[in-house]
Design a protein around this motif. Structure first.
Motif, PDB file in Angstrom:
ATOM      1  N   THR A   1      51.349 -93.798  52.477  1.00  0.00           N
ATOM      2  CA  THR A   1      51.739 -93.063  51.280  1.00  0.00           C
ATOM      3  C   THR A   1      50.577 -92.201  50.810  1.00  0.00           C
ATOM      4  OG1 THR A   1      52.666 -93.281  49.046  1.00  0.00           O
ATOM      5  CG2 THR A   1      51.040 -94.935  49.725  1.00  0.00           C
ATOM      6  N   PHE A   2      50.901 -91.118  50.124  1.00  0.00           N
ATOM      7  CA  PHE A   2      49.883 -90.210  49.588  1.00  0.00           C
ATOM      8  C   PHE A   2      50.515 -89.380  48.482  1.00  0.00           C
ATOM      9  CE2 PHE A   2      51.712 -88.539  53.527  1.00  0.00           C
ATOM     10  CZ  PHE A   2      52.284 -87.344  53.111  1.00  0.00           C
ATOM     11  N   ASP A   3      49.682 -88.651  47.735  1.00  0.00           N
ATOM     12  CA  ASP A   3      50.194 -87.799  46.665  1.00  0.00           C
ATOM     13  C   ASP A   3      51.054 -86.683  47.249  1.00  0.00           C
ATOM     14  OD1 ASP A   3      48.853 -89.270  44.750  1.00  0.00           O
ATOM     15  OD2 ASP A   3      47.085 -87.967  44.767  1.00  0.00           O
ATOM     16  N   ARG A   4      52.156 -86.416  46.607  1.00  0.00           N
ATOM     17  CA  ARG A   4      53.067 -85.377  47.082  1.00  0.00           C
ATOM     18  C   ARG A   4      52.382 -84.016  47.089  1.00  0.00           C
ATOM     19  NH1 ARG A   4      58.774 -87.045  44.072  1.00  0.00           N
ATOM     20  NH2 ARG A   4      58.721 -89.252  44.698  1.00  0.00           N
TER      21      ARG A   4
ATOM     22  N   THR B   1      57.639 -85.389  49.805  1.00  0.00           N
ATOM     23  CA  THR B   1      57.975 -86.692  49.244  1.00  0.00           C
ATOM     24  C   THR B   1      56.758 -87.599  49.158  1.00  0.00           C
ATOM     25  OG1 THR B   1      60.200 -86.481  50.159  1.00  0.00           O
ATOM     26  CG2 THR B   1      59.530 -88.676  49.461  1.00  0.00           C
ATOM     27  N   GLY B   2      55.816 -87.435  50.077  1.00  0.00           N
ATOM     28  CA  GLY B   2      54.573 -88.181  50.016  1.00  0.00           C
ATOM     29  C   GLY B   2      54.513 -89.423  50.880  1.00  0.00           C
ATOM     30  N   TRP B   3      55.082 -89.347  52.090  1.00  0.00           N
ATOM     31  CA  TRP B   3      54.976 -90.484  53.002  1.00  0.00           C
ATOM     32  C   TRP B   3      54.784 -89.970  54.421  1.00  0.00           C
ATOM     33  CZ3 TRP B   3      58.103 -91.354  57.223  1.00  0.00           C
ATOM     34  CH2 TRP B   3      59.303 -90.626  57.281  1.00  0.00           C
ATOM     35  N   ALA B   4      54.239 -90.849  55.248  1.00  0.00           N
ATOM     36  CA  ALA B   4      54.088 -90.553  56.674  1.00  0.00           C
ATOM     37  C   ALA B   4      54.187 -91.865  57.433  1.00  0.00           C
ATOM     38  CB  ALA B   4      52.758 -89.862  56.961  1.00  0.00           C
TER      39      ALA B   4
ATOM     40  N   THR C   1      52.508-100.893  51.710  1.00  0.00           N
ATOM     41  CA  THR C   1      53.373-102.057  51.830  1.00  0.00           C
ATOM     42  C   THR C   1      54.708-101.706  51.174  1.00  0.00           C
ATOM     43  OG1 THR C   1      52.612-103.019  49.748  1.00  0.00           O
ATOM     44  CG2 THR C   1      51.394-103.611  51.742  1.00  0.00           C
ATOM     45  N   ILE C   2      55.721-102.519  51.438  1.00  0.00           N
ATOM     46  CA  ILE C   2      57.054-102.274  50.891  1.00  0.00           C
ATOM     47  C   ILE C   2      57.403-103.385  49.908  1.00  0.00           C
ATOM     48  CG2 ILE C   2      59.505-102.000  51.429  1.00  0.00           C
ATOM     49  CD1 ILE C   2      58.682-101.160  54.253  1.00  0.00           C
ATOM     50  N   ASP C   3      57.841-103.002  48.726  1.00  0.00           N
ATOM     51  CA  ASP C   3      58.353-103.970  47.756  1.00  0.00           C
ATOM     52  C   ASP C   3      59.727-104.414  48.256  1.00  0.00           C
ATOM     53  OD1 ASP C   3      59.281-105.440  45.655  1.00  0.00           O
ATOM     54  OD2 ASP C   3      58.924-103.926  44.138  1.00  0.00           O
TER      55      ASP C   3
ATOM     56  N   ILE D   1      63.292 -96.144  51.162  1.00  0.00           N
ATOM     57  CA  ILE D   1      62.050 -96.913  51.295  1.00  0.00           C
ATOM     58  C   ILE D   1      60.911 -96.331  50.455  1.00  0.00           C
ATOM     59  CG2 ILE D   1      60.370 -97.850  52.910  1.00  0.00           C
ATOM     60  CD1 ILE D   1      63.221 -98.888  53.280  1.00  0.00           C
ATOM     61  N   GLU D   2      60.714 -95.024  50.494  1.00  0.00           N
ATOM     62  CA  GLU D   2      59.545 -94.415  49.842  1.00  0.00           C
ATOM     63  C   GLU D   2      59.422 -94.745  48.359  1.00  0.00           C
ATOM     64  OE1 GLU D   2      57.089 -91.871  47.576  1.00  0.00           O
ATOM     65  OE2 GLU D   2      59.305 -91.813  47.499  1.00  0.00           O
ATOM     66  N   PRO D   3      60.513 -94.806  47.591  1.00  0.00           N
ATOM     67  CA  PRO D   3      60.343 -95.147  46.168  1.00  0.00           C
ATOM     68  C   PRO D   3      59.750 -96.540  45.941  1.00  0.00           C
ATOM     69  CG  PRO D   3      62.484 -94.131  46.540  1.00  0.00           C
ATOM     70  CD  PRO D   3      61.901 -94.415  47.900  1.00  0.00           C
ATOM     71  N   HIS D   4      59.736 -97.365  46.980  1.00  0.00           N
ATOM     72  CA  HIS D   4      59.260 -98.738  46.849  1.00  0.00           C
ATOM     73  C   HIS D   4      58.013 -98.999  47.694  1.00  0.00           C
ATOM     74  CE1 HIS D   4      63.024 -99.249  44.789  1.00  0.00           C
ATOM     75  NE2 HIS D   4      63.687 -98.880  45.868  1.00  0.00           N
ATOM     76  N   LEU D   5      57.312 -97.932  48.066  1.00  0.00           N
ATOM     77  CA  LEU D   5      56.046 -98.090  48.779  1.00  0.00           C
ATOM     78  C   LEU D   5      54.919 -98.329  47.782  1.00  0.00           C
ATOM     79  CD1 LEU D   5      56.156 -95.296  51.545  1.00  0.00           C
ATOM     80  CD2 LEU D   5      56.697 -97.727  51.764  1.00  0.00           C
TER      81      LEU D   5
END
Length: 259
Positions: free
Chosen positions: A8-11, A86-89, A116-118, A208-212
């Motif tokens: 994850t990283f800043d959009r 979106t800010g993921w890779a 990590t994933i919630d 998934i990304e909203p819960h990283l």
């Protein structure tokens, strides 16, 4: 099949396109992107490069046998995914993680962090008709304070644990497509269907990304002890006492006051 260890990283607002680099040397990149009407682009491709590591090797001399560090260079390649808006890779193997972070730092000016994933939140948002094909969990046993790890698969699955969920195998319908996948709290996702890359990217971005959570934040949350209800001190020995969560000092104090 699509699988990835997630970062994850800043959009990035209005990013430049991620480039390919096939000039003949290493590092190299063969990356392409699919753009959508909303302006978002999902990238996928392959990176190749050299990874340097250190290993301990024996050194023999007249004085005996000792250990010394020896640097080793390895050529590696890995499949990647990236959604800058979106800010993921994601990267397909752990050996390619350094390739991914270096590539995005160079060409997108971002600093990807292991995610990590919630998983409890993701599981709670699944549709009611989702098929749970397997769960892996680690739960604290109150009588001795140790973790009890276990796994249930197919007909043995008794439901999704309310806590300690570390991996989930699930099948359900999302956006008209069948999801047949594995999700791990450690940040790994896999979909065992013949999806297009853009479909996999949209699913990760939407589900998934909203819960990283950056790994360093998750580690800090896990290692931070609970606080005592009376004194506020944090302790690894917090226990329930008369409906309150107390450290040993305050529990003993209440015992003395009640005696």
């Amino acid at each position: 099949m699509h699988a990835a260890l997630l970062y994850t990283f800043d959009r990035v607002e209005d990013p430049d396109r991620l480039p390919s680099d096939l000039a003949g040397g290493l590092p190299a990149a063969d990356v392409s992107g699919t753009s959508y009407l909303d302006g978002r682009t999902i990238y996928d491709g392959t990176l190749a490069g050299r990874i340097e590591s250190e290993t301990q090797v024996p050194v023999v001399s007249e004085d005996g046998i000792a250990e010394a560090e020896q640097k080793r260079e390895e050529r590696v390649m890995a499949d990647i995914y990236a959604d800058l808006e979106t800010g993921w890779a994601g990267v397909g193997s752990s050996t390619g993680e350094r390739l991914l972070t270096d590539y995005l730092a160079t060409h997108a000016n971002v600093r990807p962090e292991k995610a990590t994933i919630d998983l409890e939140t993701v599981a709670g948002a699944l549709p009611d008709d989702a098929d749970i094909n397997g769960v892996v969990y680690s739960q604290t046993l109150e009588d001795h304070g140790r973790d009890a790890a276990g796994a249930e698969w197919h007909n043995a699955v008794q439901g999704i644990p309310s806590e300690g969920l570390s991996a989930l195998s699930v099948s359900y319908t999302w956006d008209g497509m069948l999801v047949d996948g594995m999700l791990a709290a450690s940040g790994y996702v896999a979909v065992y269907r013949d999806w297009t890359t853009d479909a996999f990217g949209r699913w990760v971005a939407d589900v998934i990304e909203p819960h990283l959570v950056p790994e360093r934040e998750a580690d800090a949350q896990q290692t931070l002890p609970d606080a005592c209800d009376d004194c506020g001190r944090r302790s690894a020995d917090i226990r329930e006492y008369g409906g309150a969560a107390l450290c040993p000092v305050c529990a003993d104090k209440r015992d003395e006051e009640g005696a």
